[in-house]
Design a protein around this motif. Structure first.
Motif, mmCIF file in Angstrom:
data_model
loop_
_atom_site.group_PDB
_atom_site.id
_atom_site.type_symbol
_atom_site.label_atom_id
_atom_site.label_comp_id
_atom_site.label_asym_id
_atom_site.label_seq_id
_atom_site.Cartn_x
_atom_site.Cartn_y
_atom_site.Cartn_z
ATOM 1 N N HIS A 87 0.849 -1.191 0.000
ATOM 2 C CA HIS A 87 0.000 0.000 0.000
ATOM 3 C C HIS A 87 0.889 1.247 0.000
ATOM 4 C CE1 HIS A 87 -3.359 -2.580 0.763
ATOM 5 N NE2 HIS A 87 -2.963 -2.909 1.965
ATOM 6 N N PRO A 88 0.773 2.114 -1.018
ATOM 7 C CA PRO A 88 1.588 3.336 -1.054
ATOM 8 C C PRO A 88 0.854 4.545 -0.482
ATOM 9 C CG PRO A 88 0.576 2.982 -3.184
ATOM 10 C CD PRO A 88 0.069 1.872 -2.287
ATOM 11 N N ASP A 89 1.615 5.430 0.128
ATOM 12 C CA ASP A 89 1.182 6.771 0.527
ATOM 13 C C ASP A 89 -0.207 6.797 1.195
ATOM 14 O OD1 ASP A 89 3.582 7.963 -0.331
ATOM 15 O OD2 ASP A 89 2.912 7.841 -2.395
ATOM 16 N N ARG A 90 -1.205 7.407 0.537
ATOM 17 C CA ARG A 90 -2.532 7.542 1.158
ATOM 18 C C ARG A 90 -3.081 6.190 1.613
ATOM 19 N NH1 ARG A 90 -7.198 10.663 1.404
ATOM 20 N NH2 ARG A 90 -6.202 12.431 0.359
ATOM 21 N N ASN A 91 -2.975 5.174 0.779
ATOM 22 C CA ASN A 91 -3.495 3.859 1.140
ATOM 23 C C ASN A 91 -2.715 3.247 2.300
ATOM 24 O OD1 ASN A 91 -5.453 3.966 -0.825
ATOM 25 N ND2 ASN A 91 -4.257 2.869 -2.355
ATOM 26 N N ALA A 92 -1.418 3.536 2.366
ATOM 27 C CA ALA A 92 -0.608 3.042 3.489
ATOM 28 C C ALA A 92 -1.051 3.687 4.794
ATOM 29 C CB ALA A 92 0.869 3.330 3.237
ATOM 30 N N ILE A 93 -1.276 4.996 4.749
ATOM 31 C CA ILE A 93 -1.716 5.716 5.958
ATOM 32 C C ILE A 93 -3.079 5.197 6.408
ATOM 33 C CG2 ILE A 93 -2.357 7.993 6.851
ATOM 34 C CD1 ILE A 93 -0.374 9.132 4.695
ATOM 35 N N ARG A 94 -3.986 5.056 5.465
ATOM 36 C CA ARG A 94 -5.325 4.543 5.793
ATOM 37 C C ARG A 94 -5.241 3.134 6.368
ATOM 38 N NH1 ARG A 94 -9.207 1.479 3.026
ATOM 39 N NH2 ARG A 94 -11.353 1.882 3.733
ATOM 40 N N HIS A 95 -4.401 2.285 5.767
ATOM 41 C CA HIS A 95 -4.258 0.915 6.256
ATOM 42 C C HIS A 95 -3.739 0.895 7.694
ATOM 43 C CE1 HIS A 95 -3.411 -3.405 6.195
ATOM 44 N NE2 HIS A 95 -2.211 -3.111 6.685
ATOM 45 N N MET A 96 -2.750 1.709 7.990
ATOM 46 C CA MET A 96 -2.188 1.735 9.344
ATOM 47 C C MET A 96 -3.211 2.216 10.366
ATOM 48 S SD MET A 96 1.594 3.137 8.296
ATOM 49 C CE MET A 96 2.222 3.302 9.973
ATOM 50 N N PHE A 97 -4.007 3.206 9.990
ATOM 51 C CA PHE A 97 -5.057 3.691 10.891
ATOM 52 C C PHE A 97 -6.100 2.593 11.134
ATOM 53 C CE2 PHE A 97 -4.540 8.508 9.784
ATOM 54 C CZ PHE A 97 -3.303 8.489 10.394
ATOM 55 N N ARG A 98 -6.471 1.852 10.074
ATOM 56 C CA ARG A 98 -7.465 0.781 10.212
ATOM 57 C C ARG A 98 -6.932 -0.347 11.099
ATOM 58 N NH1 ARG A 98 -9.487 -2.165 6.791
ATOM 59 N NH2 ARG A 98 -11.724 -1.898 7.143
ATOM 60 N N VAL A 99 -5.654 -0.649 10.944
ATOM 61 C CA VAL A 99 -5.043 -1.682 11.792
ATOM 62 C C VAL A 99 -5.093 -1.255 13.257
ATOM 63 C CG1 VAL A 99 -2.852 -2.801 12.402
ATOM 64 C CG2 VAL A 99 -3.556 -2.667 10.011
ATOM 65 N N ALA A 100 -4.701 -0.025 13.534
ATOM 66 C CA ALA A 100 -4.685 0.476 14.912
ATOM 67 C C ALA A 100 -6.078 0.479 15.535
ATOM 68 C CB ALA A 100 -4.088 1.884 14.953
ATOM 69 N N CYS A 101 -7.095 0.731 14.717
ATOM 70 C CA CYS A 101 -8.474 0.789 15.215
ATOM 71 C C CYS A 101 -9.126 -0.584 15.336
ATOM 72 C CB CYS A 101 -9.328 1.666 14.301
ATOM 73 S SG CYS A 101 -8.855 3.403 14.277
ATOM 74 N N GLY A 102 -8.455 -1.631 14.869
ATOM 75 C CA GLY A 102 -9.029 -2.976 14.924
ATOM 76 C C GLY A 102 -9.995 -3.269 13.792
ATOM 77 N N LEU A 103 -10.047 -2.408 12.773
ATOM 78 C CA LEU A 103 -10.963 -2.638 11.653
ATOM 79 C C LEU A 103 -10.438 -3.703 10.698
ATOM 80 C CD1 LEU A 103 -12.206 0.932 10.663
ATOM 81 C CD2 LEU A 103 -13.179 -0.680 12.290
#
Length: 433
Positions: A87-103
């Protein structure tokens, strides 16, 4: 450099692949040091759990980091590449946030992943692998997770059998810290339940199993003790809560055994949770007035309701994440502009100081102050406008319209506002004689 998140998880890879790529406990710091030393990334953090192995990094060559990941774990890349995602850039940031939130977790909204992510940050810091961008991003992921959990119902409901067992027991016993819990069996479900019960700190936890060795292994994990399954009838009266899940084809606790246990307890209530199919506890046990018997179907209803509630909160959580992704990208872009803004200000300051020094010399020679000020303002204007004027003169025909619009946006936006105000509030005309 760009931000990347690459790896695999329970959505993309089976357990047989995940366990091969997983990093052993205590090995992450050395791995990150090796990655940095090779110069493949600018910054990096590794997250390795039973459900995912992910590398978060800043790099110009994500393929090289994927190659390193496979090589470091001594796995041919061709064997894991079908399961890897990048996942690059925007998608990487979104993925990391989703992981942290348990989504992105196997159990939607679970909080354990956040602690694991924080551990990975500490390890990366110890390895000297974090810089300003990734550190800011990971800290931001923690604050996003906090916002999602505090403002949505993503983690507010029960979504596992183990959690449901604890919930049902706590409805009968207000002080769980005073209870004694017996786990019958030592399989995966009992492991999950035992670890969940540690969260309410019961007075005693005991594991009864046919294989005493397996019971002892689990007892060590949860701080309990192990007994042989053959002693079940003898020890049953000691326990307030019984959780059973074995592969026995016949019930292990019958009506008679349960009734004798109640008599020995002087009819103090018991909670029994039967998670086995076929059942470990005879259905007739539920007829005893001081035993609260729950089956896998009872727990399933609680879990189903909890999952529905969490699913309803996903859209709300995704909205929060999207907003925070935009905010982080804005910070990132602003940060990239800082050197240019500083250079522009330094250039303007150099021009200002040069003209100021020239004006001081003229004043020291006795020049007319009014003429000096006029010269100062004209010189500054000419020098500050030299850049945009040269830019316009050098623009080719096809680029001229764009160049004019850029210059207008940069230098004429304030004059437009002023002209607009002057038109709406016209000055009183001056009379001439």
């Amino acid at each position: 450099m760009h931000i990347f998140a690459l790896g695999l998880n329970h959505h993309t890879a089976p357990l047989a692949i995940r366990e091969r790529l997983a990093f052993p406990a205590g090995s992450l710091q050395a791995a990150l040091a090796d990655l940095i030393q090779r110069g493949l990334v600018g910054e990096a953090a590794l997250l390795s759990t039973c459900n995912r192995t992910e590398l978060y990094c800043t790099t110009r060559d994500p393929q090289a980091t994927a190659d390193w990941l496979a090589d470091y774990r001594q796995i041919p890349l061709r064997e894991i590449s079908p399961y890897l995602y990048t996942h690059p850039d925007r998608n990487a940031i979104r993925h990391m946030f989703r992981v942290a939130c348990g989504l992105d977790s196997m159990v939607l909204g679970e909080a354990q992943i956040l602690g694991q992510l924080k551990d990975s940050v500490r390890t990366a810091e110890q390895a000297g692998a974090l810089g300003s961008v990734l550190h800011k991003l990971l800290q931001k992921s923690f604050s996003v997770a906090k916002e999602v959990r505090s403002s949505t119902a993503i983690g507010a409901n029960i979504v596992s059998m183990a959690a449901a067992a604890v919930h049902l027991a706590s409805r009968i016993f207000e002080q769980m810290s005073d209870t004694k819990v017996l786990f019958v069996g030592a399989g995966e479900m009992i492991h999950l339940c035992a670890h969940h019960f540690t969260g309410v700190s019961p007075a005693q936890m005991t594991i009864a199993n046919r294989s005493l060795h397996r019971a002892q292994e689990l007892a060590v994990e949860v701080g309990g003790k192990a007994v042989a399954l053959e002693t079940l009838g003898e020890i049953l009266p000691q326990f307030d809560i019984v959780v059973s899940c074995t592969a026995s084809p016949l019930p292990l606790i019958g009506h008679g055994m349960a009734e004798r246990a109640l008599k020995a307890r002087r009819w103090r209530p018991m909670v029994m949770v039967d998670l086995a199919v076929p059942r470990d506890i005879e259905p007739e046990v539920a007829k005893l007035s001081d035993i609260f018997l729950y089956t896998v179907d009872d727990l399933s209803q609680i879990v189903s309701a909890g999952k529905d509630s969490r699913l309803a909160a996903v859209d709300e959580a995704e909205g929060i994440i999207q907003t925070q992704v935009d905010a982080f990208l804005h910070w990132l872009h602003t940060r990239d502009l800082v050197p240019t803004i500083r250079q522009l200000r330094d250039h303007a300051e150099t021009l200002r100081l040069a003209e100021l020094e020239r004006a001081r010399r003229l004043l020291a020679k006795g020049e007319d102050p009014q003429r000096v000020l006029e010269h100062l303002s004209q010189a500054l204007t000419n020098k500050l406008l030299h850049g945009p004027t040269h830019y316009l003169n050098q623009a080719e025909d096809q680029d001229l319209a764009h160049a004019q619009e850029v210059v207008r946006q940069m230098f004429l936006s304030d004059s437009r506002n002023l002209s607009g105000r002057s038109q709406s509030n016209p000055a009183k005309p001056t009379r001439h004689s």
